[in-house]
Write a protein that holds these residues in place. Structure first.
Motif, PDB file in Angstrom:
ATOM      1  N   LEU A   1       0.813  -1.215   0.000  1.00  0.00           N
ATOM      2  CA  LEU A   1       0.000   0.000   0.000  1.00  0.00           C
ATOM      3  C   LEU A   1       0.848   1.268   0.000  1.00  0.00           C
ATOM      4  O   LEU A   1       0.319   2.373  -0.149  1.00  0.00           O
ATOM      5  N   GLY A   2       2.153   1.134   0.201  1.00  0.00           N
ATOM      6  CA  GLY A   2       3.036   2.292   0.214  1.00  0.00           C
ATOM      7  C   GLY A   2       3.037   3.059   1.514  1.00  0.00           C
ATOM      8  O   GLY A   2       3.580   4.164   1.589  1.00  0.00           O
ATOM      9  N   ARG A   3       2.445   2.481   2.564  1.00  0.00           N
ATOM     10  CA  ARG A   3       2.427   3.172   3.857  1.00  0.00           C
ATOM     11  C   ARG A   3       3.798   3.160   4.516  1.00  0.00           C
ATOM     12  O   ARG A   3       4.123   4.045   5.311  1.00  0.00           O
ATOM     13  N   ILE A   4       4.576   2.133   4.226  1.00  0.00           N
ATOM     14  CA  ILE A   4       5.945   2.034   4.721  1.00  0.00           C
ATOM     15  C   ILE A   4       6.829   1.595   3.560  1.00  0.00           C
ATOM     16  O   ILE A   4       6.334   1.112   2.529  1.00  0.00           O
ATOM     17  N   HIS A   5       8.124   1.763   3.712  1.00  0.00           N
ATOM     18  CA  HIS A   5       9.059   1.338   2.666  1.00  0.00           C
ATOM     19  C   HIS A   5      10.054   0.298   3.171  1.00  0.00           C
ATOM     20  O   HIS A   5      10.836  -0.246   2.387  1.00  0.00           O
ATOM     21  N   SER A   6      10.022   0.015   4.471  1.00  0.00           N
ATOM     22  CA  SER A   6      10.882  -1.026   5.031  1.00  0.00           C
ATOM     23  C   SER A   6      10.239  -1.553   6.301  1.00  0.00           C
ATOM     24  O   SER A   6       9.489  -0.835   6.987  1.00  0.00           O
ATOM     25  N   ALA A   7      10.534  -2.808   6.619  1.00  0.00           N
ATOM     26  CA  ALA A   7       9.968  -3.409   7.833  1.00  0.00           C
ATOM     27  C   ALA A   7      10.902  -4.486   8.367  1.00  0.00           C
ATOM     28  O   ALA A   7      11.447  -5.283   7.595  1.00  0.00           O
ATOM     29  N   LEU A   8      11.081  -4.480   9.674  1.00  0.00           N
ATOM     30  CA  LEU A   8      11.806  -5.547  10.356  1.00  0.00           C
ATOM     31  C   LEU A   8      10.758  -6.470  10.960  1.00  0.00           C
ATOM     32  O   LEU A   8      10.018  -6.082  11.855  1.00  0.00           O
ATOM     33  N   VAL A   9      10.688  -7.691  10.440  1.00  0.00           N
ATOM     34  CA  VAL A   9       9.663  -8.655  10.875  1.00  0.00           C
ATOM     35  C   VAL A   9      10.345  -9.782  11.637  1.00  0.00           C
ATOM     36  O   VAL A   9      11.305 -10.389  11.142  1.00  0.00           O
ATOM     37  N   GLY A  10       9.866 -10.060  12.838  1.00  0.00           N
ATOM     38  CA  GLY A  10      10.510 -11.077  13.662  1.00  0.00           C
ATOM     39  C   GLY A  10       9.538 -12.061  14.266  1.00  0.00           C
ATOM     40  O   GLY A  10       8.316 -11.850  14.284  1.00  0.00           O
ATOM     41  N   ALA A  11      10.097 -13.175  14.752  1.00  0.00           N
ATOM     42  CA  ALA A  11       9.329 -14.175  15.496  1.00  0.00           C
ATOM     43  C   ALA A  11      10.232 -14.718  16.587  1.00  0.00           C
ATOM     44  O   ALA A  11      11.359 -15.151  16.314  1.00  0.00           O
ATOM     45  N   HIS A  12       9.742 -14.694  17.835  1.00  0.00           N
ATOM     46  CA  HIS A  12      10.610 -15.034  18.967  1.00  0.00           C
ATOM     47  C   HIS A  12       9.823 -15.811  20.019  1.00  0.00           C
ATOM     48  O   HIS A  12       8.792 -15.347  20.500  1.00  0.00           O
ATOM     49  N   ASP A  13      10.334 -17.008  20.358  1.00  0.00           N
ATOM     50  CA  ASP A  13       9.723 -17.815  21.420  1.00  0.00           C
ATOM     51  C   ASP A  13      10.801 -18.594  22.146  1.00  0.00           C
ATOM     52  O   ASP A  13      11.814 -18.981  21.549  1.00  0.00           O
ATOM     53  N   GLU A  14      10.584 -18.802  23.436  1.00  0.00           N
ATOM     54  CA  GLU A  14      11.511 -19.583  24.250  1.00  0.00           C
ATOM     55  C   GLU A  14      10.747 -20.666  24.997  1.00  0.00           C
ATOM     56  O   GLU A  14       9.529 -20.600  25.152  1.00  0.00           O
TER      57      GLU A  14
END
Length: 339
Positions: free
Chosen positions: A157-170
């Motif tokens: 949609l052009g709302r952002i131009h970069s994203a850091l996407v993560g997944a974290h579980d212990e």
């Protein structure tokens, strides 16, 4: 053709060697049904005094995030989006332990604050000085898929131009014991932990691992709905079913593998891959499947450790489809395309 979304970097801390892809050539194997992550030297990323106040989950999230940003050549992503099933179990245990021992008095607020699910995204934001969109998803095995879908939509949609996407579980020893007693964990599976970070950008780059072609999710879909979504996703990227060289699945040798039977009809020529025997299982394990597929596409080869059958081809083709079927009723498709 749809807007091109690049995956600039993908990093992991898991039961394999952390923050590298040594598992592609020399994977570690395990016979235990419970294995904790192999942690890197956190002093490379966090001051010792600060690290002492953090649980393992937070330190792992920071290490993978900062490494992904460094390799992607970016300091301040427009968005930080995280998926987690349980959040910081270690800090939750410490807080509840103190509550029982101290009779709900003299409790440490730090342990409570760091036990909440959205602490990870907030901590990464503070450390990177990124004050844009910040969100956390906690939908069990679909947590990462929801986070990735959010980033994909906002980038398109052009709302952002970069994203850091993560997944974290212990998974702590105490919590693992409780989960086994409750029969929530299958005896044949490797119960593990995971921390994964991906850096996405819609800007042109010749250093990207691959491109994100699309993300689709639905609860209790029929086979026809899944096949229709796959065809639509391929058409949007100018691909045919023959262009998909492999399918990354969550198959683990249990009766739930039957849920992936539709792939025989949808992509009969694609090699079937599985990441759980290599990385184990936890709520963030599906992110490891996407991470592994990214590096397979980047290198143009599939390690033998991921192959479901030794007779399958070990080339990626133009794309890899990642299929996640959670709790035998929720399905997500993630299409990754070569550069």
């Amino acid at each position: 053709m749809m807007k091109r979304i690049n995956i600039l970097s993908a990093e992991q801390i898991s039961i394999q060697k952390p923050l590298c892809e040594d598992w592609m050539d020399a994977p570690l194997s395990f016979t235990e049904n419970y294995v904790r992550c192999t942690d890197p030297d956190f002093r490379q990323f966090i001051f010792a005094g600060e690290a002492r106040r953090m649980g393992r989950l937070l330190k792992r999230a920071l290490a993978t995030s900062l490494t992904a940003l460094a390799k992607g050549g970016m300091e301040h992503p427009d968005a930080i989006i995280t998926g987690t099933g349980f959040g910081s179990v270690e800090n939750t245990e410490l807080f509840l332990d103190a509550m029982v021992r101290e009779g709900e008095s003299l409790l440490k607020p730090t342990q409570f604050m760091q036990s909440t699910h959205n602490t990870t995204s907030s901590l990464i934001s503070i450390h990177t000085g990124s004050h844009g969109y910040n969100s956390t998803y906690s939908q069990k095995h679909l947590s990462f898929d929801c986070a990735l879908h959010d980033a994909w939509l906002q980038l398109r949609l052009g709302r952002i131009h970069s994203a850091l996407v993560g997944a974290h579980d212990e998974m702590t020893p105490v919590f693992h014991t409780f989960m086994r007693k409750a029969r929530f964990l299958p005896d044949f599976d490797i119960c593990s932990e995971a921390a994964v970070s991906l850096l996405l950008s819609d800007e042109a780059s010749d250093k990207s691992l691959c491109t994100l072609g699309g993300v689709w999710m639905k609860s209790r879909p029929s086979s026809d709905e899944i096949l229709a979504a796959l065809r639509r996703m391929l058409e949007e990227n100018g691909l045919d079913t023959e262009d998909v060289g492999a399918v990354m699945t969550g198959m683990d040798g249990s009766e739930a593998d039957a849920d992936y039977a539709f792939l025989d009809q949808a992509l009969p020529g694609a090699a079937k891959l599985r990441y759980r025997p290599l990385f184990g299982d936890c709520f963030s394990a599906p992110a490891l499947g996407v991470y592994a597929a990214c590096h397979c596409l980047s290198r143009g080869k599939i390690p033998a450790a991921l192959m479901f059958s030794a007779g399958d081809r070990n080339t990626c083709g133009k794309a890899i489809l990642v299929v996640n079927i959670a709790q035998r009723r929720h399905c997500s498709l993630t299409l990754l395309c070569g550069n």
